[in-house]
Design an enzyme around this catalytic site. Structure first.
Site, PDB file in Angstrom:
ATOM      1  N   ARG A 183      30.143  37.435  29.709  1.00  9.72           N
ATOM      2  CA  ARG A 183      30.862  37.980  30.881  1.00  9.72           C
ATOM      3  C   ARG A 183      29.805  38.425  31.867  1.00  9.72           C
ATOM      4  O   ARG A 183      28.921  39.218  31.534  1.00  9.72           O
ATOM      5  CB  ARG A 183      31.732  39.164  30.455  1.00  9.72           C
ATOM      6  CG  ARG A 183      32.221  40.015  31.620  1.00  9.72           C
ATOM      7  CD  ARG A 183      33.309  40.979  31.250  1.00  9.72           C
ATOM      8  NE  ARG A 183      34.546  40.260  30.989  1.00  9.72           N
ATOM      9  CZ  ARG A 183      35.742  40.857  30.879  1.00  9.72           C
ATOM     10  NH1 ARG A 183      35.854  42.168  31.029  1.00  9.72           N
ATOM     11  NH2 ARG A 183      36.820  40.143  30.647  1.00  9.72           N
ATOM     12  N   HIS A 218      38.108  33.030  34.873  1.00 11.49           N
ATOM     13  CA  HIS A 218      38.336  33.729  33.595  1.00 11.49           C
ATOM     14  C   HIS A 218      39.106  32.752  32.689  1.00 11.49           C
ATOM     15  O   HIS A 218      40.284  32.947  32.395  1.00 11.49           O
ATOM     16  CB  HIS A 218      39.128  35.007  33.851  1.00 11.49           C
ATOM     17  CG  HIS A 218      39.092  36.001  32.731  1.00 11.49           C
ATOM     18  ND1 HIS A 218      38.405  35.795  31.551  1.00 11.49           N
ATOM     19  CD2 HIS A 218      39.682  37.225  32.606  1.00 11.49           C
ATOM     20  CE1 HIS A 218      38.568  36.848  30.765  1.00 11.49           C
ATOM     21  NE2 HIS A 218      39.332  37.728  31.371  1.00 11.49           N
ATOM     22  N   GLN A 272      41.099  33.937  29.526  1.00  8.35           N
ATOM     23  CA  GLN A 272      42.356  34.586  29.889  1.00  8.35           C
ATOM     24  C   GLN A 272      43.384  33.520  30.252  1.00  8.35           C
ATOM     25  O   GLN A 272      44.569  33.633  29.905  1.00  8.35           O
ATOM     26  CB  GLN A 272      42.133  35.526  31.077  1.00  8.35           C
ATOM     27  CG  GLN A 272      43.370  36.304  31.475  1.00  8.35           C
ATOM     28  CD  GLN A 272      43.729  37.381  30.469  1.00  8.35           C
ATOM     29  OE1 GLN A 272      42.903  38.201  30.120  1.00  8.35           O
ATOM     30  NE2 GLN A 272      44.969  37.379  29.997  1.00  8.35           N
ATOM     31  N   ASP A 295      47.263  40.692  39.713  1.00 11.18           N
ATOM     32  CA  ASP A 295      46.009  41.191  39.132  1.00 11.18           C
ATOM     33  C   ASP A 295      45.535  42.324  40.028  1.00 11.18           C
ATOM     34  O   ASP A 295      46.061  42.525  41.139  1.00 11.18           O
ATOM     35  CB  ASP A 295      44.987  40.039  39.051  1.00 11.18           C
ATOM     36  CG  ASP A 295      43.685  40.441  38.359  1.00 11.18           C
ATOM     37  OD1 ASP A 295      43.692  41.445  37.598  1.00 11.18           O
ATOM     38  OD2 ASP A 295      42.661  39.778  38.581  1.00 11.18           O
ATOM     39  N   CYS A 343      46.744  40.070  33.427  1.00 11.42           N
ATOM     40  CA  CYS A 343      45.628  39.968  32.476  1.00 11.42           C
ATOM     41  C   CYS A 343      45.204  41.325  31.948  1.00 11.42           C
ATOM     42  O   CYS A 343      44.622  41.412  30.870  1.00 11.42           O
ATOM     43  CB  CYS A 343      44.457  39.229  33.125  1.00 11.42           C
ATOM     44  SG  CYS A 343      43.719  40.089  34.519  1.00 11.42           S
ATOM     45  N   ARG A 356      44.888  36.397  23.578  1.00 14.77           N
ATOM     46  CA  ARG A 356      43.445  36.224  23.772  1.00 14.77           C
ATOM     47  C   ARG A 356      42.776  35.919  22.440  1.00 14.77           C
ATOM     48  O   ARG A 356      41.916  35.044  22.329  1.00 14.77           O
ATOM     49  CB  ARG A 356      42.818  37.495  24.380  1.00 14.77           C
ATOM     50  CG  ARG A 356      43.268  37.836  25.788  1.00 14.77           C
ATOM     51  CD  ARG A 356      42.740  36.844  26.798  1.00 14.77           C
ATOM     52  NE  ARG A 356      41.286  36.727  26.773  1.00 14.77           N
ATOM     53  CZ  ARG A 356      40.447  37.587  27.365  1.00 14.77           C
ATOM     54  NH1 ARG A 356      40.913  38.614  28.058  1.00 14.77           N
ATOM     55  NH2 ARG A 356      39.133  37.411  27.302  1.00 14.77           N
TER      56      ARG A 356
END
Ligand code: CP
Ligand code: NVA
Length: 347
Positions: free
Chosen positions: A138, A165, A168, A260, A300, A328
């Site tokens: 990340r 991402h 996700q 988001d 998310c 996930r």
């Protein structure tokens, strides 16, 4: 490490109505040794294979957790998990995914580890790959993760950058399938910032021939290059992608409503300025009146309750945010198993 070959059709279209088809022997594992830096690294067939394998493995795990544990050939393997931004879900799900495969997760999340001392990306990566069999990272710029992948001879997985991402995305499309079925028949509405999640939803929708409408403030639209790449893929898969600022049109007849944070990690200092611009891009109970009956809500997480989404939506029966978070783990366990496995793996 590997040449990325995704983004083209190549074979006949996958059946998006049947992710839960009976288990079949895969002819081979086209993802062995590959990277996943964005969803469009996958072909539609590979995207379908990852989701259907994840669903199969999730169901197998649910029916008999012991059967799915510590399987060869992963027992002597290690996964390096580098987190240069904060994380709850990504850290826990990747650490557990590696452990449940029987591999050893090595988490580097504090400010003194991995790339913290100014050592070159080349040196750090080429040392790391002597120890681990996959690198999960990340970070900030997509180019940083791409450079690491160029140096690494082991698979590199993007666990969130400023631009994408993909892990996700795997969980979210899996969740949408579980609750709404045939992905190619759904309309996804994303309202908010044209950020890493918006790019990821465009890519996922393009891959599975879905209708997707992204509505953002004019100054916060997704990056034009990524939109163009997704539109090119959509022309081949039958996806219908719209990117504009029309919230009502996005929500109209939607099956999956998503938002988001308005200020992603790294943009926290812009929070107040963004909150003023984004105030009409909030999902509320009213938003669902425009959507199709039975529409679901995804986020998310972490969510900023009262900003991009109300408590009422977060806590409604249509909210599938905790299923999404759980997925996930299932999606990433499957992903790691495919990337780290020999080419002969079957599901
Ligand atoms: N959704 C997600 O990636 O959560 P974390 O930032 O907590 O890992
Ligand atoms: N867009 C958010 C996603 C967090 C999982 C961020 O990058 O902070």
């Amino acid at each position: 490490m590997s040449e990325q070959t995704g983004g083209t059709l190549g074979q006949s279209s996958p059946n998006w109505a049947a992710l839960d088809a009976p288990a079949v022997e895969l002819a081979g594992n086209p993802l062995a040794g590959r990277d996943l830096l964005r969803l469009m690294d996958l072909t539609p067939q590979q995207f379908h294979m990852v989701l259907s394998t994840a669903l199969y493995q999730k169901q197998a795990w649910r029916s008999d957790p012991a059967a799915g544990q510590a399987s060869a050939p992963y027992q002597r393997q290690a996964v390096g998990i580098i987190l240069e931004k904060p994380s709850l879900r990504t850290r826990v799900s990747f650490e557990l995914a590696a452990a449940r495969l029987g591999a050893h997760p090595v988490v580097m999340a504090d400010s003194n580890s991995a790339f913290s001392r100014g050592e070159s990306l080349k040196d750090t990566t080429m040392v790391l790959e002597r120890f681990v069999d996959a690198i999960v990272i990340r970070s900030f710029a997509q180019s940083r993760v791409e450079e690491i992948a160029q140096w690494a001879s082991v698979p590199v997985v993007n666990a969130l950058t400023d631009d994408f991402h993909p892990c996700q995305g795997l969980a979210d499309f899996l969740t949408a399938y579980e609750h709404k079925g045939n992905l190619s028949q759904l309309k996804l509405a994303y309202v908010g910032d044209g950020n890493n999640m918006a790019h990821t939803y465009l890519e996922g929708a393009a891959l599975c021939g879905m209708q997707a409408h992204i509505a953002t403030p004019p100054a916060y639209q997704p990056q034009p290059l990524y939109v163009q790449q997704c539109q090119e893929l959509a022309a081949a898969t039958g996806a219908r992608l719209t990117v504009d600022s029309d919230v009502e049109a996005a929500l109209s007849e939607a099956d999956v409503l998503i938002t988001d944070t308005w200020a992603s990690m790294g943009a926290e200092a812009e929070h107040d300025e963004r909150a003023a611009v984004f105030k009409d891009y909030r999902l509320t109970a009213e938003s669902f009146k425009l959507a199709r009956p039975g529409a679901i809500f995804l986020h998310c997480l972490p969510a900023h309750r009262g900003e991009e989404v109300t408590d009422e939506v977060m806590d409604a029966p249509c909210s599938k945010i905790y299923d999404e978070a759980e997925n996930r783990l299932h999606a990433q366990k499957t992903l790691l198993s495919l990337l780290m496995a020999p080419a002969s793996v079957t599901r």
